[in-house]
Design a protein around this motif. Structure first.
Motif, PDB file in Angstrom:
ATOM      1  N   UNK A   1     -17.707   9.555  45.749  1.00 16.67           N
ATOM      2  CA  UNK A   1     -17.036   8.790  44.881  1.00 16.67           C
ATOM      3  C   UNK A   1     -15.700   9.271  43.874  1.00 16.67           C
ATOM      4  N   UNK A   2     -15.180   8.502  43.551  1.00 16.55           N
ATOM      5  CA  UNK A   2     -13.955   8.890  42.683  1.00 16.55           C
ATOM      6  C   UNK A   2     -13.692   7.401  41.818  1.00 16.55           C
ATOM      7  N   UNK A   3     -13.062   7.744  40.668  1.00 13.48           N
ATOM      8  CA  UNK A   3     -12.606   6.691  39.804  1.00 13.48           C
ATOM      9  C   UNK A   3     -11.415   6.699  39.382  1.00 13.48           C
ATOM     10  N   UNK A   4     -10.680   5.671  39.089  1.00 14.51           N
ATOM     11  CA  UNK A   4      -9.172   5.669  38.451  1.00 14.51           C
ATOM     12  C   UNK A   4      -9.285   5.874  37.103  1.00 14.51           C
ATOM     13  N   UNK A   5      -8.394   6.594  36.481  1.00 10.85           N
ATOM     14  CA  UNK A   5      -8.235   6.711  34.911  1.00 10.85           C
ATOM     15  C   UNK A   5      -7.417   5.577  34.374  1.00 10.85           C
ATOM     16  N   UNK A   6      -6.670   5.911  33.296  1.00 14.41           N
ATOM     17  CA  UNK A   6      -6.009   4.808  32.750  1.00 14.41           C
ATOM     18  C   UNK A   6      -4.451   4.932  33.267  1.00 14.41           C
ATOM     19  N   UNK A   7      -4.035   4.143  34.346  1.00 20.33           N
ATOM     20  CA  UNK A   7      -2.781   4.273  34.881  1.00 20.33           C
ATOM     21  C   UNK A   7      -1.628   4.169  34.018  1.00 20.33           C
TER      22      UNK A   7
END
Length: 905
Positions: free
Chosen positions: A134-140
């Motif tokens: 799993x991975x998630x994207x932060x606030x780009x």
């Protein structure tokens, strides 16, 4: 009948297709990383990179990946069904299994992603799918932040603050709930009274007046239908630091992005509706040189239910809005955690109600003290020292005001201590050993390197070197010491990264963050501070300031990562222009005060080369040459053709000026001809070829007769050790002799005196007994005795060298390290006239091995001459060694032992 044959044929075809053309490989995928980490949350890139490693159940030699297939999905359910709705790479023919770039649909802020990979082996057989990762994207983007910075309006800078807010959820199930938390100082996050994870001292340190890291937490499992409480306990951390506190102060910014199963989506962010209260604890002391303080806990003021749903916060203050001109970046590195529990060894009565507790070794972290029989208002004083004769070092004072319970406990939360001796005053009874516990805290780096041999003192030096590094690597950078200064001095950061970090730990994310720290401390004129992520006015010099580019190049050699060079290159160009502008007659001049143009520092006898000395003048022009050489190498990788020409021209001119100014044509030595000065000229090829034999003899005479020890300080260490490991192995017997010594100056002298971490100077009678001045010697054990070295011609270590030094007096060595392609093992032992040499090469990589013998016919692998092995290729000869190339697998060599005192020139 024809239909029957047709059906039979189709069945056979399907069977052959499934079971033969795609027969199962004996390879298995055993590790999957995204941006160097396992299951990272909130990364701040929309093009992440994937890395995976293999094992092989059949130990097939030459096993390798010939293709891969990656799936990335928006949900775990889709991935388990084999659907890559975000990216289905299909079969990609390549051996690359490290840093494979995502190439699917554009990824968005706050996006949750799941991925897995399978690969095809050397015979075209496919592996099973690797585990779901799993991975998630932060606030780009800054526009993705809808929350604001808040702080407690009536709090002073040293106080610890409670924040809380109730939120109501109407859905029975929360599908997705990422909360992104930035704090100016440290924070702990609680949901419905429960601490979210086991990280401490969050976030990692940055230059707070310029950049703050935000941590992403997945709190979906902790939320429930109905009312929920989000709560934070915060401490000031480095916001009180004397070079930050003019523009920043303790504050909090958090944002919860939530999606429920019924399709509801909303954001909860910090704002003026949050409630806050000064908590029961605060920092003591300051945040400056020689006083980083401790903590004071007033147990009478603690509210057990402060973070629970049913707590009435109506009497608390409402938070006040604040703002900072800082960049918010994702916390992409490993968090700080408790890495070891340390139990007290002895307790001594100093005088009435004062006790000295020996924890057995110096460490960095927290102290927990249990106390009994105390009355309300009683005060206990807990002071920390790294020396047995001292009560308190560097302002490390902790205070506990008792509540009056039957048993009470003090434990740090938002500051840390460093030392060995815990001096406790104010107790009503002598503490038992079980009453005092230490918690060593460090950045949670996975250890990947190990070394042991037949020489116990070498094993002790190696482990102490690593421990010193760990206790000075607490908050996402490496400090000089964890108590007096806590500053990331550049020469030590470079030495420890090269000598300890890369060979012994998974540090990809760690040093990626720290290289950016060095770009953050660069001034507009190109000059770079001597420490990062902090700025200050302390001593240093060009080797300190060039840490960012020096680490970046080592990073590239070990990981083959172009992005690190792209990150540092603009900063390196500005730095080189600064040095060029401060050069006269072709030589770099002292561009600042003498304390900011240091040469080698803290050498034997507390030798110090200040900026006004000829020694520092020579040392720093060699550093300038090293910086130019590194920039040329970077420019070649990045295809900066004009820069290659420019820096090559400047480097050649500089070498000529160094030889003209610093080389004594009568004695044929540079400056005093000491080890570091001579090593610099040979390592960087400054010395003319005709002079090299003379200089090598001079170096040998110096290290074996005149100064039979490692004559180096903190900045000379990486120079000397890189020369002794990367340029030549000719002096390994002399180095081994120096490392066996227990006389000052030596590592053995430290151990004989009972040191458990390296002190600041070669004489241990100094104020700081936890210091990284001499860390990095572990490199010699791994790279010279173990022989495991990167191949600079093929960055990334898919190809590497194994060339041990079989020195006299050592009967066996076991060494192992792991980089992106897996675990490399090098083990050898001597028995009678033979050397037995076992090598493990990870799947999908190759090794170039140096085997000690004069003729290849005298080398056997698994009891057969290597000339009879098709999977072993003889590629050359070195002095008293045969060089072979092998692909993945385990190899068991045997050769006639030769007494080798000079090898691998």
């Amino acid at each position: 009948m024809n239909k029957i044959y047709l059906l039979w044929f189709l069945g056979l075809y399907m069977f052959l297709t499934t079971n033969c053309l795609h027969a199962q490989s004996s390879m298995q995928i055993i590790s999957q990383l995204c941006e160097y980490r396992k299951n990272p949350l909130g990364i701040d890139t929309s093009v992440p990179r994937f890395t995976w490693q293999f094992s092989d159940s059949k130990s097939t030699r030459g096993q390798e990946q010939t293709a891969y297939h990656v799936l990335v999905s928006s949900t775990k359910v889709l991935l388990e069904k084999g659907i890559g709705d975000l990216w289905d790479s299909g079969k990609v023919k390549t051996s690359q299994s490290a840093l494979v770039e995502y190439a699917g649909k554009p990824l968005k802020s706050n996006q949750d992603c799941y991925w897995k990979v399978r690969a095809y082996d050397k015979d075209g057989k496919v592996t099973k799918w690797g585990p779901v990762s799993r991975f998630s994207i932060g606030l780009l983007s800054s526009s993705d932040w809808k929350s604001i910075w808040i702080h407690c309006p009536d709090a002073t800078g040293e106080q610890h603050i409670w924040y809380r807010k109730n939120i109501e959820i109407s859905s029975q199930k929360v599908q997705n709930a990422f909360i992104h938390v930035a704090s100016m100082g440290y924070h702990e996050l609680y949901v419905n009274g429960e601490k979210v994870d086991d990280r401490v001292l969050a976030p990692a340190l940055t230059r707070l007046d310029k950049r703050v890291l935000y941590v992403t937490y997945d709190i979906a499992p902790l939320l429930k239908k109905g009312m929920n409480t989000l709560a934070f306990w915060t401490g000031p951390g480095w916001s009180r630091y004397e070079y930050f506190n003019k523009t920043v102060h303790p504050a909090l910014r958090a944002q919860l992005n939530i999606k429920t199963a019924n399709g509801e989506s909303f954001i909860v962010g910090t704002d003026k509706s949050w409630r806050c209260q000064i908590s029961s604890s605060k920092n003591t002391g300051y945040s400056k040189y020689r006083d980083n303080g401790g903590e004071c806990i007033d147990a009478r003021k603690y509210i057990p239910t402060w973070n629970s749903v049913n707590f009435d916060d109506s009497q608390w203050k409402t938070a006040k809005e604040t703002n900072f001109k800082v960049t918010l970046s994702a916390h992409n590195i490993e968090p700080s955690k408790i890495i070891e529990t340390i139990h007290a060894k002895t307790t001594t009565v100093l005088h009435s109600q004062t006790y000295k507790v020996d924890m057995g070794k110096n460490f960095t972290g927290w102290i927990k003290v249990k106390m009994r029989g105390m009355k309300e208002g009683d005060t206990v004083l807990i002071r920390i020292a790294d020396d047995i004769h001292t009560l308190q070092d560097f302002g490390q004072k902790n205070i506990y005001v008792c509540r009056g319970d039957k048993e009470e406990v003090f434990c740090n939360r938002f500051n840390f201590i460093a030392g060995r001796y815990i001096n406790i005053s104010g107790l009503k009874q002598k503490p038992q050993l079980s009453d005092v516990t230490g918690y060593a805290i460090g950045t949670d780096l996975e250890r990947t390197g190990n070394f042991s041999c037949s020489e116990p003192i070498f094993n002790n030096i190696y482990e102490t070197d690593l421990w010193t590094y760990r206790v000075c690597t607490t908050e996402g950078y490496t400090s000089d010491c964890p108590h007096r200064e806590r500053l990331g001095y550049g020469e030590e950061v470079f030495a420890t990264a090269w000598g300890i970090g890369f060979p012994n730990y998974q540090v990809g994310a760690f040093y990626q963050k720290h290289v950016r720290d060095w770009t953050d401390v660069q001034e507009r004129n190109g000059w770079i501070h001597h420490t990062a992520p902090q700025i200050n006015e302390h001593f240093g010099g060009p080797l300190w300031s060039s840490a960012g580019m020096n680490i970046s190049w080592e990073y590239y050699i070990n990981y083959g990562d172009h992005r690190i060079l792209e990150m540092i290159y603009p900063s390196a160009v500005k730095w080189l222009e600064f040095l060029y502008r401060n050069s006269e007659w072709g030589l770099l001049e002292n561009y600042s005060k003498d304390g900011k143009f240091l040469g080698d520092w803290a050498g034997p006898g507390q030798k110090k080369e200040f900026g006004g000395t000829p020694e520092a003048f020579y040392f720093n022009n060699c550093v300038y040459a090293y910086n130019l050489l590194t920039a040329i190498r970077m420019a070649e990788v990045l295809n900066k053709q004009e820069d290659i020409k420019l820096y090559t021209r400047r480097l050649n001119a500089l070498k000529k000026r160094i030889n003209a100014h610093f080389l004594d044509t009568d004695t044929h030595v540079y400056m005093d001809g000491n080890q570091v000065q001579t090593a610099f000229s040979l390592w960087l090829d400054i010395a003319p070829d005709s002079l090299r034999p003379t200089l090598m003899k001079s170096f040998e005479r110096n290290i074996t007769e005149e100064y039979p020890y490692l004559d180096m300080g903190s900045s000379g260490l990486p120079v000397l050790l890189k020369f002794l490991t990367e340029k030549t192995r000719q002096f390994d017997e002399a180095v081994a002799s120096a490392l066996r010594s227990t006389e000052e100056p030596s590592y053995g002298y430290f151990l004989k005196r009972g040191e458990t971490a390296w002190p600041e100077y070669w004489n241990v009678d100094v104020p700081s007994r936890i210091h990284t001045c001499y860390t990095g010697i572990a490199s010699w054990f791994m790279k010279n005795l173990g022989g495991i070295c990167p191949n600079p011609e093929k960055p990334g270590c898919q190809s590497f060298f194994v060339r041990p030094s079989f020195i006299n007096g050592i009967s066996f060595v076991k060494a192992a390290t792991a980089l992106l392609y897996g675990i490399i093992r090098s083990e050898w032992r001597k028995e009678k006239e033979y050397v037995y040499f076992n090598i493990t090469v990870p799947v999908n990589s190759e090794a170039i091995i140096y085997i000690p013998v004069d003729q290849s016919q005298l080398v056997f692998e698994s009891n057969q001459p290597i000339t009879q092995h098709k999977d072993i290729t003889v590629v050359g000869k070195a002095e008293k060694a045969i060089i072979v190339r092998v692909k993945s697998g385990s190899y068991h060599f045997r050769s006639k032992y030769l007494s080798i005192t000079k090898q691998y020139k």
